[in-house]
Design a protein around this motif. Sequence first.
Motif, mmCIF file in Angstrom:
data_model
loop_
_atom_site.group_PDB
_atom_site.id
_atom_site.type_symbol
_atom_site.label_atom_id
_atom_site.label_comp_id
_atom_site.label_asym_id
_atom_site.label_seq_id
_atom_site.Cartn_x
_atom_site.Cartn_y
_atom_site.Cartn_z
ATOM 1 N N ALA A 24 69.000 29.320 -19.483
ATOM 2 C CA ALA A 24 67.828 29.549 -18.632
ATOM 3 C C ALA A 24 66.666 28.665 -19.056
ATOM 4 C CB ALA A 24 67.428 31.021 -18.682
ATOM 5 N N VAL A 25 66.430 28.550 -20.344
ATOM 6 C CA VAL A 25 65.344 27.706 -20.838
ATOM 7 C C VAL A 25 65.622 26.238 -20.504
ATOM 8 C CG1 VAL A 25 64.219 26.859 -22.934
ATOM 9 C CG2 VAL A 25 64.609 29.307 -22.630
ATOM 10 N N TYR A 28 64.972 25.730 -16.800
ATOM 11 C CA TYR A 28 63.542 25.800 -16.526
ATOM 12 C C TYR A 28 62.868 24.488 -16.918
ATOM 13 C CZ TYR A 28 58.742 27.537 -16.586
ATOM 14 O OH TYR A 28 57.405 27.707 -16.369
ATOM 15 N N ALA A 29 63.194 23.988 -18.091
ATOM 16 C CA ALA A 29 62.603 22.729 -18.554
ATOM 17 C C ALA A 29 63.078 21.560 -17.695
ATOM 18 C CB ALA A 29 62.959 22.496 -20.021
ATOM 19 N N TYR A 31 64.070 21.584 -14.529
ATOM 20 C CA TYR A 31 63.429 21.613 -13.217
ATOM 21 C C TYR A 31 61.954 21.223 -13.321
ATOM 22 C CZ TYR A 31 67.457 23.614 -10.858
ATOM 23 O OH TYR A 31 68.695 23.825 -10.319
ATOM 24 N N GLY A 32 61.308 21.549 -14.429
ATOM 25 C CA GLY A 32 59.926 21.133 -14.627
ATOM 26 C C GLY A 32 59.801 19.619 -14.698
#
Length: 49
Positions: A24-25, A28-29, A31-32
């Motif tokens: 998940a992390v 998230y990173a 996609y950022g």
Amino acid sequence: MIESVALPAPVQALLLVGVILVQAVALYAGYGVLERVATPLIDTITDTR
């Protein structure tokens, strides 16, 4: 692959939760970073002045 069959059930559960948290992390990173790169590119492409 990591062999976790010999581990107790609570350890297996914690291992699974940890792996999912790391995924998940990373997503998230990722996609950022993708948003920071793609937004100016899309703005440049769609800017029709």
